[in-house]
Design an enzyme around this catalytic site. Sequence first.
Site, PDB file in Angstrom:
ATOM      1  N   GLY A  46      -6.494   7.797  11.963  1.00 27.65           N
ATOM      2  CA  GLY A  46      -6.443   6.762  10.947  1.00 27.65           C
ATOM      3  C   GLY A  46      -5.056   6.165  10.864  1.00 27.65           C
ATOM      4  O   GLY A  46      -4.061   6.795  11.249  1.00 27.65           O
ATOM      5  N   GLN A  51       1.892   1.709   7.227  1.00 25.33           N
ATOM      6  CA  GLN A  51       2.469   2.578   8.254  1.00 25.33           C
ATOM      7  C   GLN A  51       3.014   1.792   9.440  1.00 25.33           C
ATOM      8  O   GLN A  51       3.748   2.338  10.251  1.00 25.33           O
ATOM      9  CB  GLN A  51       1.431   3.597   8.735  1.00 25.33           C
ATOM     10  CG  GLN A  51       1.042   4.596   7.677  1.00 25.33           C
ATOM     11  CD  GLN A  51       0.025   5.566   8.210  1.00 25.33           C
ATOM     12  OE1 GLN A  51      -1.179   5.320   8.131  1.00 25.33           O
ATOM     13  NE2 GLN A  51       0.497   6.668   8.766  1.00 25.33           N
ATOM     14  N   CYS A  93      -0.042  13.428   9.320  1.00 28.25           N
ATOM     15  CA  CYS A  93       0.107  11.997   9.123  1.00 28.25           C
ATOM     16  C   CYS A  93       1.022  11.438  10.206  1.00 28.25           C
ATOM     17  O   CYS A  93       2.063  12.036  10.507  1.00 28.25           O
ATOM     18  CB  CYS A  93       0.686  11.725   7.733  1.00 28.25           C
ATOM     19  SG  CYS A  93       0.928   9.992   7.352  1.00 28.25           S
ATOM     20  N   LEU A  94       0.648  10.299  10.762  1.00 32.34           N
ATOM     21  CA  LEU A  94       1.484   9.676  11.786  1.00 32.34           C
ATOM     22  C   LEU A  94       2.844   9.256  11.239  1.00 32.34           C
ATOM     23  O   LEU A  94       3.790   9.109  12.000  1.00 32.34           O
ATOM     24  CB  LEU A  94       0.757   8.473  12.398  1.00 32.34           C
ATOM     25  CG  LEU A  94      -0.519   8.796  13.169  1.00 32.34           C
ATOM     26  CD1 LEU A  94      -1.220   7.520  13.619  1.00 32.34           C
ATOM     27  CD2 LEU A  94      -0.224   9.703  14.354  1.00 32.34           C
ATOM     28  N   HIS A 135      -7.200   9.627   2.573  1.00 32.53           N
ATOM     29  CA  HIS A 135      -5.817   9.688   3.051  1.00 32.53           C
ATOM     30  C   HIS A 135      -5.273   8.282   3.297  1.00 32.53           C
ATOM     31  O   HIS A 135      -4.175   7.943   2.861  1.00 32.53           O
ATOM     32  CB  HIS A 135      -5.775  10.528   4.336  1.00 32.53           C
ATOM     33  CG  HIS A 135      -4.435  10.643   4.973  1.00 32.53           C
ATOM     34  ND1 HIS A 135      -3.713  11.811   4.956  1.00 32.53           N
ATOM     35  CD2 HIS A 135      -3.677   9.743   5.653  1.00 32.53           C
ATOM     36  CE1 HIS A 135      -2.565  11.618   5.602  1.00 32.53           C
ATOM     37  NE2 HIS A 135      -2.523  10.370   6.036  1.00 32.53           N
ATOM     38  N   GLU A 136      -6.047   7.446   3.998  1.00 27.33           N
ATOM     39  CA  GLU A 136      -5.571   6.104   4.336  1.00 27.33           C
ATOM     40  C   GLU A 136      -5.509   5.198   3.108  1.00 27.33           C
ATOM     41  O   GLU A 136      -4.576   4.408   2.958  1.00 27.33           O
ATOM     42  CB  GLU A 136      -6.439   5.477   5.436  1.00 27.33           C
ATOM     43  CG  GLU A 136      -6.437   6.244   6.746  1.00 27.33           C
ATOM     44  CD  GLU A 136      -5.054   6.571   7.298  1.00 27.33           C
ATOM     45  OE1 GLU A 136      -4.094   5.801   7.065  1.00 27.33           O
ATOM     46  OE2 GLU A 136      -4.933   7.617   7.965  1.00 27.33           O
ATOM     47  N   HIS A 139      -2.352   5.657   1.260  1.00 26.24           N
ATOM     48  CA  HIS A 139      -1.219   4.893   1.812  1.00 26.24           C
ATOM     49  C   HIS A 139      -1.125   3.511   1.169  1.00 26.24           C
ATOM     50  O   HIS A 139      -0.023   3.012   0.937  1.00 26.24           O
ATOM     51  CB  HIS A 139      -1.363   4.724   3.330  1.00 26.24           C
ATOM     52  CG  HIS A 139      -0.864   5.874   4.126  1.00 26.24           C
ATOM     53  ND1 HIS A 139       0.456   6.262   4.150  1.00 26.24           N
ATOM     54  CD2 HIS A 139      -1.520   6.727   4.945  1.00 26.24           C
ATOM     55  CE1 HIS A 139       0.594   7.304   4.949  1.00 26.24           C
ATOM     56  NE2 HIS A 139      -0.597   7.612   5.439  1.00 26.24           N
TER      57      HIS A 139
END
Length: 174
Positions: A46, A51, A93-94, A135-136, A139
């Site tokens: 994701g 991000q 997480c990226l 999660h996304e 963000h």
Amino acid sequence: MALRKIVHYPEPLLKQKSAPVTEFNDELKQLADDMAETMYAAPGVGLAAPQVGVLQRLIVLDCSPKDAENDLIIAVNPEVISGSGDSLEEEGCLSVPGYYASVKRYSEVTMRYQDTDGNVHERQADGLLAIGIQHEIDHLEGILFVDRLSPLKRSMFKKKYLKMLKEREAEDVA
């Protein structure tokens, strides 16, 4: 399509709320395509627009198994409209590379969102996809998964992660 640079913690932009998307145009479609390419290349499951440095309410997700065909979800202005059950799963997480922690979330959710043409959809999800959606969307609200940890675990994360960043910087200089 183009790879975008992923913004890393503690970048202040990651703590800002994203604006709703109001224009459904080729620029939005290009951003979604770039984000999908960036997510797959990372590799991740994701990615949210903040991000990649864009404060718009757009996420991409693909929680399909590695040996299955891709199941890319592009969600514009997504929101969780219902959630049930409890889940406590390890997340990464990226934007926080190399750190993982268990986070409490709903185990099942229903998401309302628009596609890149502005059409409204609803999607029910459970398991990894439900966690990824939450999660996304976090963000987009300026919330990282580490913000959902207990104060003690969050404090431990900050110390450990900042130490890890300093060690990486030292390696880059050497």
